[in-house]
Scaffold this motif. Structure first.
Motif, PDB file in Angstrom:
ATOM      1  N   MET A 295      -3.707   7.215 -12.421  1.00  0.00           N
ATOM      2  CA  MET A 295      -2.288   6.889 -12.407  1.00  0.00           C
ATOM      3  C   MET A 295      -1.543   7.825 -11.460  1.00  0.00           C
ATOM      4  O   MET A 295      -1.990   8.921 -11.178  1.00  0.00           O
ATOM      5  N   ALA A 296      -0.412   7.366 -10.995  1.00  0.00           N
ATOM      6  CA  ALA A 296       0.393   8.185 -10.085  1.00  0.00           C
ATOM      7  C   ALA A 296       1.857   8.008 -10.446  1.00  0.00           C
ATOM      8  O   ALA A 296       2.216   7.084 -11.179  1.00  0.00           O
TER       9      ALA A 296
ATOM     10  N   TYR B 159       5.843   7.541  -9.109  1.00  0.00           N
ATOM     11  CA  TYR B 159       6.680   7.059  -8.009  1.00  0.00           C
ATOM     12  C   TYR B 159       8.133   7.298  -8.392  1.00  0.00           C
ATOM     13  O   TYR B 159       8.539   7.013  -9.521  1.00  0.00           O
TER      14      TYR B 159
ATOM     15  N   ALA C 261      -0.264   2.545 -11.669  1.00  0.00           N
ATOM     16  CA  ALA C 261      -1.646   2.706 -11.203  1.00  0.00           C
ATOM     17  C   ALA C 261      -1.708   2.727  -9.688  1.00  0.00           C
ATOM     18  O   ALA C 261      -2.510   3.439  -9.093  1.00  0.00           O
ATOM     19  N   ASP C 262      -0.856   1.943  -9.044  1.00  0.00           N
ATOM     20  CA  ASP C 262      -0.901   1.868  -7.584  1.00  0.00           C
ATOM     21  C   ASP C 262       0.442   1.332  -7.076  1.00  0.00           C
ATOM     22  O   ASP C 262       1.322   0.998  -7.876  1.00  0.00           O
ATOM     23  N   LEU C 263       0.564   1.246  -5.758  1.00  0.00           N
ATOM     24  CA  LEU C 263       1.834   0.830  -5.165  1.00  0.00           C
ATOM     25  C   LEU C 263       2.235  -0.586  -5.595  1.00  0.00           C
ATOM     26  O   LEU C 263       3.410  -0.857  -5.821  1.00  0.00           O
ATOM     27  N   ASP C 264       1.251  -1.481  -5.693  1.00  0.00           N
ATOM     28  CA  ASP C 264       1.592  -2.860  -6.085  1.00  0.00           C
ATOM     29  C   ASP C 264       2.256  -2.889  -7.458  1.00  0.00           C
ATOM     30  O   ASP C 264       3.226  -3.626  -7.670  1.00  0.00           O
TER      31      ASP C 264
ATOM     32  N   ILE D 142       5.762  -1.475  -7.100  1.00  0.00           N
ATOM     33  CA  ILE D 142       6.667  -2.437  -6.451  1.00  0.00           C
ATOM     34  C   ILE D 142       7.049  -3.544  -7.441  1.00  0.00           C
ATOM     35  O   ILE D 142       8.211  -3.957  -7.510  1.00  0.00           O
TER      36      ILE D 142
ATOM     37  N   PRO E  56       6.153   7.647  -3.301  1.00  0.00           N
ATOM     38  CA  PRO E  56       5.133   8.273  -4.151  1.00  0.00           C
ATOM     39  C   PRO E  56       5.454   9.754  -4.357  1.00  0.00           C
ATOM     40  O   PRO E  56       5.879  10.442  -3.423  1.00  0.00           O
TER      41      PRO E  56
END
Lengths: 115, 415
Positions: free
Chosen positions: A1-2, A4, A87-90, A93, A110
């Motif tokens: 996980m990240a 944003y 989990a990711d950029l998608d 978004i 990010p």
């Protein structure tokens, strides 16, 4: 996980001129966003208008220069933010699309992990 | 070195690069590292194939060598693991898995969708696609777009860094967003084709290298997404347009307009394949923009002569396209079709309605189309002025020569 940071930029004068119902719609939108994505929201706030901002820069020699106003004067000003986990950029978004920003848009940045 | 081996390696580079790289990325989780391993695998093929013989499945051979190289390096040097954050994707395999998943068709799609992610700038999408999917070097990509190699290298590095840092996922988009994402991919491939079909600048009318790459990519997409009507439409459009390639230039290298082209030189196989694709693409309602553009190309391809062109049909197709894909350039083409269907005065009237379009202000075809209708109406002075405007707006030398010749004709008429 990240993580944003989602920055909400909107046209302050258009917001000021808008019908009071626009404010209610926006607040409803934020509530709905919070209900739906509570688990992913790590933080978030609305900000006072950019006219209340104070900019501080280190001066050439020593000390600081303190000026009235935002860092960059643009038509659309930073008006609030969310810190989201995704989990990711998608995924980030997809969530960002649901943040109310009728008078502008949002920027997804990010968070840089340190260490 | 054995010329047949060299040719086989070059062929495998052209055909299999995307397959080998995509399969290797799945075990490395890191595009740069995978690229290095794939480059080494191709270098190894040059030394190994002359001795062992050319493998029956070059792509599988190269994938095995590249993946083995990746695992060796990872074992020996753990720093490879930490250079950049790993790609995010649900289906990356463990590099130390003794029996990694077999490469699957979807691997290439993952690579393509990652290169054409909407969070990347359009010029980065194109550059990454050429570099990672077509396997071109940075200097080759730079030459294609007439920019300095350092500029292109910086653009590619920045895009790769964004993929890693912003965690652009390495996967095929979910069905709900698939058609929107396919559209981004097709836009990239279409840009490549149009840039090659009439080069924006330089001494050549066409850039065959770009056209060939775009055709190759469209065929790859067709193989990977066989039931997608937009993909069928795009490939059909390319084939029907490319079928005229050899007749677009006269023997002396000058431009030959569609109206003057020797239609017997058009490629009949490409036309037949293109028309079958158009029929398939048009089955979906409403049709997509590439299906419509392909249908327009098909009308030209099916006309036995310029004068037998079905202009009414073209006007109708452009009208539908204007609704589905409104753009000033589409309106311009519509106006030109109106001129051929209903006469130059009607065409001129339709063109003049577009005079204030800011997007067309620097578009040479608006001025050259006006010039052409004015010429047909016998208004030489106005036609000359319009040809001059068009001339000032094109950087393609073959087009400029054509316009200069027309201008000379106009001025000759005046005398």
């Amino acid at each position: 996980m990240a993580e944003y940071l989602v920055l909400i930029y909107e046209d302050e004068s258009a917001m000021g001129d808008a019908d009071p119902s626009a404010f209610a719609t926006m607040m409803d939108g934020h509530r709905a966003f919070g209900d739906k994505h509570g688990a992913a929201i790590r933080g978030g706030n609305a900000l006072q208008p950019s006219s209340t901002s104070t900019t501080i820069r280190a001066a050439d020699g020593e000390g600081f220069t303190i000026t009235d106003g935002a860092f960059a004067e643009t038509k659309e000003a930073l008006g609030g933010y969310y810190l989201l986990e995704a989990a990711d950029l998608d995924e980030a978004i997809a969530m960002a699309k649901e943040i109310p920003a009728a008078f502008g848009g949002v920027e997804v940045r990010p968070v840089r992990p340190l260490g | 070195m054995d010329a047949s081996v060299e040719a086989a390696v070059a062929d495998a580079h052209r055909r299999e690069w995307a397959y080998v790289l995509a399969a290797t990325v799945r075990v490395t989780g890191d595009i740069d590292f995978a690229e290095e391993c794939v480059q080494e695998a191709y270098a190894r093929a040059l030394t190994s194939w002359p001795v062992q013989g050319i493998p029956s499945k070059p792509g599988a051979w190269l994938t095995t060598v590249a993946r083995r190289r990746a695992v060796d390096l990872l074992r020996r040097n753990a720093t490879y693991e930490r250079a950049l954050p790993k790609l995010v994707g649900s289906e990356l395999s463990d590099p130390f898995d003794p029996d990694p998943l077999e490469p699957i068709a979807d691997d290439r799609l993952r690579l393509i969708f990652t290169c054409c992610h909407p969070a990347l700038a359009p010029e980065s999408q194109v550059a990454l696609t050429l570099r990672l999917v077509c396997g071109l070097t940075t200097s080759e990509v730079a030459r294609m777009f007439l920019v300095q190699e350092a500029t292109m290298a910086a653009r590619i590095t920045r895009a790769k860094k964004k993929i890693a840092s912003a965690r652009i996922p390495y996967r095929v988009p979910a069905p709900a967003e698939l058609s929107e994402r396919i559209d981004v991919v097709l836009t990239v491939v279409h840009l490549l084709f149009t840039t090659g079909h009439t080069a924006p600048a330089g001494s050549d009318l066409m850039r065959t290298d770009l056209v060939e790459r775009a055709l190759h990519l469209a065929r790859m997409l067709r193989a990977l997404l066989p039931s997608d009507p937009d993909v069928a439409g795009l490939l059909g459009l390319f084939l029907l347009t490319d079928a005229r390639r050899s007749s677009r230039l006269a023997g002396d290298g000058s431009l030959t307009l569609l109206s003057e082209q020797d239609r017997s030189r058009w490629d009949a196989d490409e036309i037949a394949e293109g028309i079958a694709l158009v029929r398939e693409a048009l089955r979906r309602r409403p049709p997509g923009r590439f299906a419509l553009m392909a249908a327009i190309a098909a009308v030209h391809a099916e006309a036995p002569t310029w004068s037998a062109t079905d202009w009414a049909e073209l006007v109708g197709l452009y009208e539908v396209l204007t609704i589905i894909w409104p753009s000033p350039v589409v309106s311009l083409n519509h106006a030109v079709a109106v001129g051929f269907a209903a006469g130059p005065a009607a065409g001129l009237f339709a063109l003049d309605a577009l005079a204030d379009e800011p997007q067309l202000a620097n578009y040479a075809y608006l001025a050259s189309s006006r010039a052409d209708f004015l010429r047909q109406l016998g208004k030489s002075d106005e036609a000359s002025a319009a040809y001059r405007t068009a001339l000032s707006l094109t950087d393609n030398e073959v087009e400029a020569d054509f316009l200069t010749a027309r201008l000379a004709e106009m001025e000759h008429d005046d005398e």
